[in-house]
Design a protein around this motif. Structure first.
Motif, short mmCIF file in Angstrom:
data_model
loop_
_atom_site.label_atom_id
_atom_site.label_comp_id
_atom_site.label_asym_id
_atom_site.label_seq_id
_atom_site.Cartn_x
_atom_site.Cartn_y
_atom_site.Cartn_z
N LYS A 1 -17.85 -3.14 -2.81
CA LYS A 1 -18.58 -3.72 -3.94
C LYS A 1 -18.60 -2.79 -5.18
CE LYS A 1 -21.29 -6.77 -1.01
NZ LYS A 1 -20.70 -6.49 0.29
N GLU A 2 -19.79 -2.63 -5.81
CA GLU A 2 -19.89 -1.84 -7.05
C GLU A 2 -19.38 -0.42 -6.88
OE1 GLU A 2 -22.39 -3.57 -5.81
OE2 GLU A 2 -22.75 -5.12 -7.32
N LYS A 3 -19.50 0.09 -5.65
CA LYS A 3 -19.08 1.48 -5.41
C LYS A 3 -17.64 1.72 -5.86
CE LYS A 3 -19.51 3.58 -1.31
NZ LYS A 3 -19.91 3.54 0.10
N LEU A 4 -16.81 0.67 -5.73
CA LEU A 4 -15.41 0.82 -6.13
C LEU A 4 -15.27 1.12 -7.62
CD1 LEU A 4 -13.08 -1.79 -4.44
CD2 LEU A 4 -12.63 0.63 -4.78
N LEU A 5 -16.15 0.51 -8.43
CA LEU A 5 -16.09 0.75 -9.87
C LEU A 5 -16.45 2.20 -10.19
CD1 LEU A 5 -17.77 -2.41 -11.47
CD2 LEU A 5 -15.34 -1.90 -11.24
N GLU A 6 -17.41 2.72 -9.40
CA GLU A 6 -17.81 4.12 -9.63
C GLU A 6 -16.70 5.07 -9.20
OE1 GLU A 6 -21.40 4.50 -7.30
OE2 GLU A 6 -22.17 2.70 -8.29
N GLU A 7 -16.08 4.75 -8.07
CA GLU A 7 -15.10 5.68 -7.50
C GLU A 7 -13.72 5.59 -8.14
OE1 GLU A 7 -17.24 5.47 -3.11
OE2 GLU A 7 -15.20 4.77 -3.34
N GLU A 8 -13.36 4.42 -8.63
CA GLU A 8 -12.02 4.22 -9.18
C GLU A 8 -12.15 3.81 -10.63
OE1 GLU A 8 -9.32 4.93 -7.53
OE2 GLU A 8 -10.09 5.06 -5.47
N LYS A 9 -11.98 4.77 -11.51
CA LYS A 9 -12.27 4.53 -12.93
C LYS A 9 -11.35 3.47 -13.56
CE LYS A 9 -15.67 7.36 -13.04
NZ LYS A 9 -16.82 6.67 -12.46
N ALA A 10 -10.14 3.33 -13.02
CA ALA A 10 -9.20 2.38 -13.63
C ALA A 10 -9.55 0.93 -13.33
CB ALA A 10 -7.79 2.67 -13.12
N VAL A 11 -10.42 0.72 -12.34
CA VAL A 11 -10.69 -0.65 -11.89
C VAL A 11 -11.69 -1.35 -12.82
CG1 VAL A 11 -11.63 -2.04 -10.00
CG2 VAL A 11 -10.15 -0.09 -9.50
N ASP A 12 -11.32 -2.58 -13.24
CA ASP A 12 -12.21 -3.36 -14.12
C ASP A 12 -12.97 -4.44 -13.35
OD1 ASP A 12 -11.17 -2.27 -16.71
OD2 ASP A 12 -9.32 -3.14 -15.91
N LEU A 13 -12.29 -5.01 -12.32
CA LEU A 13 -12.88 -6.14 -11.59
C LEU A 13 -12.89 -5.87 -10.10
CD1 LEU A 13 -10.94 -9.18 -13.12
CD2 LEU A 13 -13.17 -8.29 -13.78
N VAL A 14 -13.98 -6.28 -9.43
CA VAL A 14 -14.06 -6.20 -7.97
C VAL A 14 -14.44 -7.60 -7.50
CG1 VAL A 14 -15.29 -5.17 -6.03
CG2 VAL A 14 -14.73 -3.76 -8.02
N VAL A 15 -13.54 -8.25 -6.75
CA VAL A 15 -13.74 -9.65 -6.42
C VAL A 15 -13.51 -9.90 -4.93
CG1 VAL A 15 -13.20 -12.02 -7.11
CG2 VAL A 15 -12.78 -10.14 -8.71
N GLU B 1 -11.86 -8.82 -20.46
CA GLU B 1 -11.17 -8.79 -21.76
C GLU B 1 -12.12 -8.40 -22.89
OE1 GLU B 1 -7.41 -11.77 -20.85
OE2 GLU B 1 -9.15 -12.60 -21.90
N ASP B 2 -13.41 -8.61 -22.66
CA ASP B 2 -14.41 -8.15 -23.64
C ASP B 2 -14.74 -6.69 -23.43
OD1 ASP B 2 -14.55 -10.56 -24.84
OD2 ASP B 2 -16.37 -11.24 -23.80
N GLY B 3 -14.03 -6.03 -22.55
CA GLY B 3 -14.20 -4.59 -22.36
C GLY B 3 -15.27 -4.21 -21.35
N GLN B 4 -15.77 -5.21 -20.60
CA GLN B 4 -16.79 -4.86 -19.60
C GLN B 4 -16.24 -4.94 -18.18
OE1 GLN B 4 -20.49 -7.11 -20.25
NE2 GLN B 4 -19.56 -7.63 -22.21
N LYS B 5 -16.97 -4.31 -17.26
CA LYS B 5 -16.57 -4.36 -15.86
C LYS B 5 -17.32 -5.50 -15.17
CE LYS B 5 -14.70 0.00 -15.95
NZ LYS B 5 -13.71 0.76 -15.21
N ALA B 6 -16.72 -6.06 -14.12
CA ALA B 6 -17.39 -7.19 -13.46
C ALA B 6 -17.16 -7.17 -11.95
CB ALA B 6 -16.87 -8.50 -14.04
N VAL B 7 -18.20 -7.61 -11.22
CA VAL B 7 -18.14 -7.65 -9.76
C VAL B 7 -18.62 -9.02 -9.29
CG1 VAL B 7 -19.06 -6.63 -7.63
CG2 VAL B 7 -18.70 -5.18 -9.62
N ASN B 8 -17.88 -9.66 -8.38
CA ASN B 8 -18.42 -10.84 -7.67
C ASN B 8 -17.97 -10.75 -6.22
OD1 ASN B 8 -19.25 -13.23 -6.58
ND2 ASN B 8 -18.60 -14.50 -8.31
N THR B 9 -18.92 -10.44 -5.34
CA THR B 9 -18.60 -10.32 -3.92
C THR B 9 -19.48 -11.27 -3.11
OG1 THR B 9 -20.09 -8.41 -3.81
CG2 THR B 9 -17.73 -7.95 -4.00
#
Ligand code: SAH
Ligand code: SF4
Ligand code: F3S
Length: 492
Positions: free
Chosen positions: A118-132, A148-156
């Motif tokens: 989940k969100e942990k992936l965004l913290e650990e992998e800086k290149a990642v924008d989406l976790v689905v 595309e608006d420059g934000q990160k997003a997660v839906n699990t």
């Protein structure tokens, strides 16, 4: 050895890159943006990538096989063993570099690793924008907009209903002959070593009429083989509840009908007599005599069952929470032989060095292999997965060298048995479905017999998708070789 070492987890990670994932083929239909997907793990994940490609296509994306030209890069990931995750992490460093050069690309991690971390992936992998996660792919267009608006997003979010039944998959990596059809999602078994119930959620079966429709559409496109996919196909169960009635436009007074796996197999087998039907995976606790009789009844249902045993020892099976023991398993195999005969292919998955497995218990796996005589197996050493029952309840106490030595013994035993089994085919006449040219030589063609064994034949005036009657003339532990007797024979 081709089949025996197919799973990269028994190879060192360094050797694993590039051979262990599938990518998208380029398909240009004039869309403005390009999507590149790499898929890891099991067939269900590859099948999911085809759903993802379909959703993305409807939202302006063509697929590409070259990630340098992609606007969006997806990794559809697997968590089954630690190495599967390490491979993805390593791959992400490559995409990280690409993103430094082209910051506008969107990188998404999909599938089981996304669900697990989940969100942990965004913290650990800086290149990642989406976790689905696997049940959230319908939300991809929305999530892409956020990225595309420059934000990160997660839906699990894990669903109890989602089966993507209405989405027509974009066939990726297809040879135009053979395709996967997902018939269910999730898993309700709680095998103690396994992360799948946590990454894929509750088991649910897909509407059988949408499955038959998909098979029919594949036939119309010239496909000759479908593989029905689920983590435990024998527990497939679907009834016309209120929702389904509404969807199918059924009348209120129609009685509820329950369709089980044997019924579904029969429905798919009836789609076309020249469509071969395969299925995976069968669970030893659930496979019924009904299913075996249905396989026998239809010539186009392949005589091949993937029936993972995991261990040949009853105490270990109990710790694994497989809910059958050695005797139960051997009885199921005896039933397969009784109903479908010696020629039915049987394969397995095996885990060596599970928590507290003793040397004699490991020997039980080897003796069971001698009794069953698997045509091939996928073999692994135990890899503890965080959050599983085994990780919570047992100690991962078998040293790595011991796990690996036991695995080597299992692999060597399997190779011996596969050779023995293949030799029994020598001189026999079989029908193969041609898949294309052999990997090793353009002069040779590759097909598969009903028992799922690869058969190599010399090139000739045949095309992929042809059925060939062949005589088996030679073999190795992993491959049969044959001479062609007849093209498109009356019986397949
Ligand atoms: N649903 C299938 C298996 C899916 S996972 C079934 O029940 O048979 C594919 C295989 O990976 C499993 O059969 C098992 O052999 C292996 N596997 C799963 N978890 C594992 C782990 N923690 N360590 C090593 N192998 C594992
Ligand atoms: Fe995992 Fe067991 Fe479900 Fe297979 S049946 S996916 S091994 S929990
Ligand atoms: Fe891996 Fe998920 Fe399949 S963990 S084996 S991709 S269901």
């Amino acid at each position: 050895m081709e089949n025996l070492i197919k799973d990269i987890d028994i190879l060192p990670v360094e050797d694993a890159v590039a051979s262990d994932f599938k990518t998208t083929q380029t398909e240009s239909t004039g869309k403005s943006k390009k999507l590149y997907i790499e898929s890891y793990g099991c067939a269900m994940n590859f099948s999911d990538s085809e759903i993802v490609a379909s959703i993305m296509k409807d939202n302006g994306f063509d697929t590409t096989s070259d990630f340098y030209e992609a606007d969006v890069i997806f990794l559809n990931t697997c968590s089954i063993r630690e190495k599967a995750e390490l491979t993805v992490r390593k791959r992400l460093t490559v995409f990280n570099k690409a993103k430094r050069k082209r910051p506008e690309i969107t990188i998404g991690v999909l599938g089981c690793m996304a669900e697990r971390l989940k969100e942990k992936l965004l913290e650990e992998e800086k290149a990642v924008d989406l976790v689905v996660g696997p049940d959230a792919y319908r939300d991809l267009p929305n999530l892409i907009n956020i990225a595309e608006d420059g934000q990160k997003a997660v839906n699990t979010f894990l669903s109890r209903e989602e089966t993507y039944a209405d989405i027509a998959p974009v066939r990726l990596n297809s040879n135009g002959v053979s395709a996967f059809i997902s018939i269910m999602r999730g898993c309700d078994n709680m095998c103690s070593f396994c992360v799948v119930p946590f990454t894929r959620g509750r088991e649910r079966s897909r509407d059988p009429f949408s499955i038959v429709k998909e098979a029919q559409e594949l036939v119309n496109l010239g496909y000759k083989e479908v593989t029905l996919l689920g983590q435990n196909v024998d527990s497939y169960k679907w009834s016309q509840d209120e929702n389904n009635k509404a969807r199918l436009n059924k009348k209120e007074d129609e009685t509820a009908e329950v369709i089980n796996f044997a019924n579904l197999l029969e429905m798919v087998a009836q789609v076309s007599p020249i469509l071969r039907v395969r299925f995976s995976t069968s669970h030893p606790k659930d496979i019924t005599d009904d299913v075996l009789h249905t396989i026998k009844k239809y010539e186009n249902i392949c005589k091949y069952i993937h029936l993972p045993v995991q261990s040949g020892n009853s105490r270990v099976l109990e710790l694994m929470n497989r809910t059958y023991d050695r005797d139960w398993y051997l009885e199921r195999v005896a039933k397969i032989r009784e109903i479908l005969g010696e020629e039915c292919g049987i394969s397995s998955d095996m885990i060596t060095g599970f928590c507290s497995e003793t040397e004699p218990e490991h020997q039980d796996t080897l003796t069971l292999m001698d009794l069953v005589k698997y045509d091939f197996s996928y073999m692994f050493y135990y890899s503890e997965r965080p959050g599983t029952l085994a990780a919570k309840k047992y100690t991962d106490d078998i040293p790595l060298e011991v796990k690996k030595r036991r695995l080597a013994e299992v692999i060597s035993k399997q190779s011996e048995i596969a050779f023995e089994r293949n030799k029994l085919d020598l001189g026999k006449e079989q029908v193969i479905l041609l898949e294309g040219t052999s990997k090793k030589s353009q002069e040779e063609l590759k097909g598969r017999n009903s028992a799922n064994k690869v058969v190599i034949v010399p090139s000739g005036n045949y095309s992929k998708g042809d059925y060939l009657k062949v005589r088996i003339t030679n073999c190795t532990p992993a491959t049969l070789f044959g001479e062609v007797l007849e093209v498109n024979p009356a019986h397949i």
